[in-house]
Motif scaffolding. Structure first.
Motif, PDB file in Angstrom:
ATOM      1  N   PRO A 127      -2.043  10.465   1.022  1.00 29.63           N
ATOM      2  CA  PRO A 127      -1.450  10.363  -0.424  1.00 29.63           C
ATOM      3  C   PRO A 127      -1.389  11.431  -1.287  1.00 29.63           C
ATOM      4  CG  PRO A 127      -3.554   9.315  -0.283  1.00 29.63           C
ATOM      5  CD  PRO A 127      -3.551   9.727   1.045  1.00 29.63           C
TER       6      PRO A 127
ATOM      7  N   GLN B 263       0.928  -1.180   0.010  1.00 34.57           N
ATOM      8  CA  GLN B 263      -0.119  -0.044   0.072  1.00 34.57           C
ATOM      9  C   GLN B 263       0.972   1.437   0.085  1.00 34.57           C
ATOM     10  OE1 GLN B 263      -2.430  -0.732   3.443  1.00 34.57           O
ATOM     11  NE2 GLN B 263      -4.040  -1.882   2.238  1.00 34.57           N
TER      12      GLN B 263
ATOM     13  N   SER C   6      -4.769   1.953  -1.440  1.00 32.49           N
ATOM     14  CA  SER C   6      -3.368   2.503  -1.225  1.00 32.49           C
ATOM     15  C   SER C   6      -3.319   2.736   0.447  1.00 32.49           C
ATOM     16  CB  SER C   6      -3.161   3.924  -1.732  1.00 32.49           C
ATOM     17  OG  SER C   6      -3.976   4.861  -1.517  1.00 32.49           O
TER      18      SER C   6
ATOM     19  N   LEU D 104       2.020   1.925  -3.497  1.00 33.46           N
ATOM     20  CA  LEU D 104       1.042   2.557  -4.327  1.00 33.46           C
ATOM     21  C   LEU D 104       0.797   4.072  -4.026  1.00 33.46           C
ATOM     22  CD1 LEU D 104      -1.705  -0.157  -4.043  1.00 33.46           C
ATOM     23  CD2 LEU D 104      -0.384   0.611  -6.093  1.00 33.46           C
ATOM     24  N   ARG D 105       1.292   4.295  -2.740  1.00 34.09           N
ATOM     25  CA  ARG D 105       1.055   5.836  -2.383  1.00 34.09           C
ATOM     26  C   ARG D 105       2.197   6.249  -3.001  1.00 34.09           C
ATOM     27  NH1 ARG D 105      -1.492   6.804   2.937  1.00 34.09           N
ATOM     28  NH2 ARG D 105      -0.004   8.187   3.835  1.00 34.09           N
TER      29      ARG D 105
ATOM     30  N   TYR E 272      -8.828   5.211  -2.630  1.00 30.09           N
ATOM     31  CA  TYR E 272      -7.857   5.425  -1.366  1.00 30.09           C
ATOM     32  C   TYR E 272      -7.713   4.321  -0.469  1.00 30.09           C
ATOM     33  CZ  TYR E 272      -9.101  10.204  -3.074  1.00 30.09           C
ATOM     34  OH  TYR E 272      -9.174  11.300  -3.779  1.00 30.09           O
TER      35      TYR E 272
END
Length: 556
Positions: free
Chosen positions: A548, A77, A486, A80-81, A483
């Motif tokens: 993020p 995660q 992530s 991804l962020r 959201y």
């Protein structure tokens, strides 16, 4: 990122910077133990690292499978962020499909359960590298693919990494090092992502961590690497790939290491290649596969999809003006050199050149090259694997060019033909947005979100479609899922709260939003509890969660 040091009431910038440098230095030292090479992404910033799970006491021999999975999920995660994961669904899905044959072979050999979760992802980085994270996440640098002209070489690396996961080397490594601190483990990966942006952190590795890391790692990793090689060779042979691909890949890496001397490929720095290891691999090949007919059925040639996608990655490796110009010139030179070559040779070159032309916004050339690559694929009998790639390319050209008429043509031709190809479906949704067929786009995006619920970009597209339709509740509900993927649970909860107040959702929509809001709030509370427990257990550093990058916390 806001850093708070315990037992220190000072909030000066110098104190915070010093804490950040120490955290990154510790993390980079630990990253050597993890086998994760620092990525050349200077624009990135470290994400939140205080919300990782508590991993138990230091006395345990290894991470439990549940703790390993939670750790891997949250590290991914963060990837991804931070933008580490390269969004190239057709290449990612192609590799994942090929890797599935490796996993099936591993299962038949008794190395892993087919129900064990694995996830393969790409990192856009020119270095030759791949790595395994806790929980079955396996990352592949695009540079590994572009540097390998044999599909079996890339598969040999994936088989090796699968060996690391199935033999639980990462869990055992953490147990051996007694690294029960979630802060240390998180920093190991996240600081590596930001290393190139911080000379201080790099110096910290040299002064603080390098000697200890290398000393502690090598005695363990020699056995682990040999075991992963042994398992990898077995998996390759069982899945039908030529196991000699592992030997040729190591020869390629060894040669690159000699050429670049101290600047050896990243894979060699994280997977030390010794003469004993090379000899062990060659010995196994001679002993187990040298019998007459043993390799007759092994896959000696590349699949068409590998050659086409490798050509795309080569052509788009450097997306700057000079890089794209060089890619086009190289393609023109190759096409002249291989003027009379077989279609299977010319097709990938044309396909890669078309992608470079698209990035240059030379739409006429991109269309022409795409048409030529299709003709070559057809002549080579390679349309089974390559037709979806060319369909996606044609749709992307129409969308980027803003050509609604062309987009409508391809929508009519491709709708329903490639429903299992994520890249084509995403491109179709964008094309439908362009031609303003919003109801069809909504239906397709909703179907895609059910088929690929782990794809953040599909949720983004669904949010765009519903926003264009004026469906605010559904728009914000889709953003919440993006959201949540992530790990930005607070942002996801806020989006669902906005969705509840939008006032345009029907009973079914609002029921789904309320149900999902309950689940995400519970997850957020659990995350906050684990963060507090981890901070209390470590007693060193607490890092405040950042939203993020690019996440709007307001109603648009």
């Amino acid at each position: 990122m806001i850093v708070r040091m315990r037992r220190d009431s000072s909030n000066s910038l110098n104190t915070r910077a010093s804490a950040t440098r120490r955290l990154m230095a510790l993390g980079l030292a630990a990253s050597l133990m993890l086998g994760v090479a620092p990525l050349a992404q200077p624009q990135m910033r470290p994400g939140s690292i205080d919300n990782l799970p508590s991993l138990g006491e230091a006395s345990v021999d290894e991470l439990s499978p549940a703790a390993e999975q939670r750790l891997g999920d949250q590290i991914f995660q963060e990837f991804l962020r931070m933008g580490v994961v390269h969004d190239d669904p057709e290449t990612t899905d192609f590799l994942s499909a090929k890797a599935m044959t490796l996993l099936q072979a591993a299962s038949s050999l008794g190395h892993t359960d087919t129900n064990r979760p694995f996830r393969f992802f790409l990192v856009k980085d020119a270095t030759i590298n791949a790595f395994a994270l806790p929980g079955g996440y396996i990352g592949t640098h695009t540079g590994l693919i572009t540097a390998s002209d044999k599909e079996s070489e890339v598969m040999s690396v994936l088989a090796h990494e699968i060996g690391h996961v199935t033999q639980r080397h990462i869990a055992r490594m953490f147990g051996q090092q007694r690294q029960s601190s979630a802060i240390m483990i998180a920093a190991a990966v996240l600081a590596a992502m930001a290393a190139s942006a911080s000379p201080d952190a790099a110096m910290g590795v040299l002064s603080l961590g390098q000697t200890m890391a290398m000393r502690d790692q090598l005695s363990f990793s020699r056995d682990a690497e040999r075991e992963a090689d042994r398992v990898g060779i077995q998996i390759l042979a069982e899945s039908g790939y030529d196991p000699r691909g592992m030997s040729s890949m190591f020869e390629r890496l060894s040669q690159a290491g000699r050429v670049y001397d101290n600047n050896a490929p990243a894979y060699l720095r994280t997977h030390p290649l010794t003469t004993e290891r090379i000899a062990d691999i060659q010995g196994r090949l001679q002993t187990d596969f040298a019998k007459p007919g043993k390799l007759v059925l092994a896959r000696q040639t590349n699949s068409p999809g590998f050659d086409w996608l490798r050509a795309k990655l080569l052509a788009t490796a450097n997306s700057k003006v000079d890089g794209l110009r060089s890619a086009r010139l190289r393609a023109e030179s190759d096409l002249k050199e291989f003027k009379n070559a077989a279609p299977a040779k010319r097709g990938p070159i044309l396909f890669g050149a078309a992608h470079a032309a698209l990035l240059q916004r030379d739409f006429a050339a991109a269309r022409s090259l795409a048409d030529e690559s299709f003709a070559q694929a057809q002549a080579a009998g390679a349309l089974n694997e390559t037709a979806p790639f060319i369909a996606q390319l044609r749709l992307r050209i129409a969308v980027v060019a803003g050509d609604a008429q062309e987009a409508a043509r391809w929508i009519q031709e491709f709708s329903g033909s490639f429903s299992n190809h994520r890249a084509v479906v995403r491109a179709l949704i964008e094309a439908q947005l362009l031609v303003n067929t919003l109801d069809q786009a909504s239906a397709l995006a909703r179907s895609a979100s059910q088929q690929w619920p782990q794809d953040p970009q599909i949720w983004t597209l669904l949010a765009r479609v519903e926003g264009a339709r004026g469906r605010l509740a559904e728009q914000h509900a889709a953003l919440a899922e993006q959201y949540a993927l992530s790990g930005a649970l607070a942002a996801a909860v806020e989006q669902l709260t906005i969705a509840r107040k939008a006032g345009d959702g029907d009973f079914v929509t609002m029921s789904k939003i309320d149900s999902r809001l309950t689940v995400l709030r519970a997850m957020l509370r659990q995350e906050q509890i684990e963060r507090q427990q981890s901070a209390k257990h470590n007693g060193l550093v607490s890092v405040q969660e950042n939203p993020p990058l690019g996440v709007p916390l307001h109603r648009p």
